[in-house]
Design an enzyme around this catalytic site. Sequence first.
Site, short mmCIF file in Angstrom:
data_model
loop_
_atom_site.label_atom_id
_atom_site.label_comp_id
_atom_site.label_asym_id
_atom_site.label_seq_id
_atom_site.Cartn_x
_atom_site.Cartn_y
_atom_site.Cartn_z
N SER A 1 3.41 -2.10 10.53
CA SER A 1 4.85 -2.09 10.73
C SER A 1 5.51 -3.44 10.44
O SER A 1 6.52 -3.79 11.07
CB SER A 1 5.20 -1.60 12.14
OG SER A 1 4.74 -0.27 12.32
N GLY B 1 2.27 2.23 10.82
CA GLY B 1 3.18 3.37 10.66
C GLY B 1 3.86 3.79 11.95
O GLY B 1 4.48 4.85 12.01
N GLY C 1 2.79 -1.19 4.37
CA GLY C 1 2.80 0.23 4.06
C GLY C 1 4.22 0.70 3.79
O GLY C 1 4.77 0.53 2.70
N ASN D 1 0.86 -1.19 0.00
CA ASN D 1 0.00 0.00 0.00
C ASN D 1 0.90 1.23 0.00
O ASN D 1 1.47 1.59 1.02
CB ASN D 1 -0.89 -0.04 1.26
CG ASN D 1 -1.75 1.20 1.39
OD1 ASN D 1 -1.85 2.01 0.46
ND2 ASN D 1 -2.37 1.37 2.56
N TRP D 2 1.01 1.84 -1.17
CA TRP D 2 1.93 2.99 -1.29
C TRP D 2 1.34 4.24 -0.65
O TRP D 2 2.03 5.25 -0.49
CB TRP D 2 2.23 3.28 -2.76
CG TRP D 2 3.02 2.20 -3.46
CD1 TRP D 2 3.41 0.98 -2.94
CD2 TRP D 2 3.51 2.23 -4.81
NE1 TRP D 2 4.12 0.27 -3.89
CE2 TRP D 2 4.18 1.01 -5.05
CE3 TRP D 2 3.44 3.17 -5.84
CZ2 TRP D 2 4.79 0.71 -6.27
CZ3 TRP D 2 4.04 2.87 -7.06
CH2 TRP D 2 4.71 1.66 -7.27
N LYS D 3 0.06 4.22 -0.33
CA LYS D 3 -0.63 5.39 0.23
C LYS D 3 -0.41 6.61 -0.70
O LYS D 3 -0.32 6.45 -1.90
CB LYS D 3 -0.16 5.66 1.66
CG LYS D 3 -0.24 4.40 2.53
CD LYS D 3 -0.11 4.68 3.98
CE LYS D 3 -0.08 3.37 4.75
NZ LYS D 3 -0.14 3.54 6.19
N HIS E 1 -9.56 0.58 5.05
CA HIS E 1 -8.29 0.89 5.72
C HIS E 1 -8.57 1.87 6.86
O HIS E 1 -9.42 2.76 6.73
CB HIS E 1 -7.30 1.50 4.71
CG HIS E 1 -5.91 1.58 5.26
ND1 HIS E 1 -5.54 2.56 6.15
CD2 HIS E 1 -4.82 0.80 5.07
CE1 HIS E 1 -4.26 2.37 6.48
NE2 HIS E 1 -3.81 1.31 5.84
N GLU F 1 -7.07 4.38 7.88
CA GLU F 1 -6.93 5.80 7.52
C GLU F 1 -8.17 6.31 6.80
O GLU F 1 -8.56 7.47 6.98
CB GLU F 1 -5.66 5.99 6.67
CG GLU F 1 -4.40 5.84 7.52
CD GLU F 1 -3.16 5.41 6.75
OE1 GLU F 1 -3.16 5.46 5.51
OE2 GLU F 1 -2.19 4.99 7.41
N GLU G 1 -5.24 -5.27 10.68
CA GLU G 1 -4.29 -4.17 10.84
C GLU G 1 -4.59 -3.42 12.14
O GLU G 1 -5.42 -2.49 12.16
CB GLU G 1 -4.42 -3.19 9.68
CG GLU G 1 -4.11 -3.78 8.33
CD GLU G 1 -3.51 -2.74 7.40
OE1 GLU G 1 -2.42 -2.99 6.88
OE2 GLU G 1 -4.11 -1.67 7.22
C1 PEP Z 1 -0.89 0.08 6.23
O1 PEP Z 1 -1.14 1.25 6.32
O2 PEP Z 1 -1.65 -0.69 5.61
C2 PEP Z 1 0.32 -0.40 6.89
C3 PEP Z 1 0.39 -1.65 7.23
O3 PEP Z 1 1.31 0.53 7.10
P1 PEP Z 1 2.77 0.25 7.75
O4 PEP Z 1 3.27 -1.03 7.18
O5 PEP Z 1 3.58 1.44 7.34
O6 PEP Z 1 2.56 0.16 9.23
#
Ligand code: PEP
Length: 253
Positions: A216, A176, A237, A9-11, A98, A100, A170
């Site tokens: 993470s 993050g 992410g 997920n490049w966001k 998600h 976010e 998640e």
């Molecule tokens: C995500 O936002 O889906 C995610 C898992 O982010 P990160 O790996 O940066 O925690």
Amino acid sequence: MRQNLVAGNWKMNLTYPEGLALVEEITRLAGDAGATGPEIVVCPPFPLLHGVGQALPQGGRFHLGAQNCHQKESGAFTGEVSAKVLASVGCEYVILGHSERRQYFGEDDELLSQKLKAALVAGLKPIFCVGESLDTREADETFAFISKQLTDGLFHLSNEEFEQVTIAYEPIWAIGTGRTASSAQAQEVHAFIREQIARAYDAQAALNTTILYGGSANAQNARELFSQPDVDGGLIGGASLKAVDFATIIQSF
Ligand code: PEP
């Protein structure tokens, strides 16, 4: 039997040239993961989808995914993108729910139910995210919370529709933050999710559903997380933006 899968997920990161350079590097490093490797889904921002999709190796384990879609098929919704349009530029997957999107864009279970339907009608495979906040975990309400997200957001789907869905667990406190769930914490919730699927559908559906961990996950902890019996891969992410790290995660099964 279910597929292992790693989704990046490049966001809201990377320009078009940066995205192309990243997939070229990922393909070089991980393109030979072999027939037994996981399915790989790359989820860039909307404007990069078509070009990045064209740059991915075709017809194999690499797939294109979007990070969101609108719930309607078309119409006067300025700035939005429908599932049908996503499918038309080569998307096969779409991330929905998600944290976010839930937190910053007010997406609730009712809206997500509509988005799921729209995605399925367009032939997209949803990656449906669930996960608790730190407060919820500390109040010992994780299971009740996840169960409600699944029941209200996802389990309205028919058996046939549900077959198209991948679930991502998640925990919000791990996204993050650099604070990963331990493999035991992840396994406990993944096993719980599988139990809930068995109740809502049947034992076969539970066995067949791919459940990803996200929060993470990185090149150092992926192997330990993926070694858990109910962890079938990751939604990644930050580490999906670094070719070497993402390739290492892909090779962590
Ligand atoms: C995500 O936002 O889906 C995610 C898992 O982010 P990160 O790996 O940066 O925690």
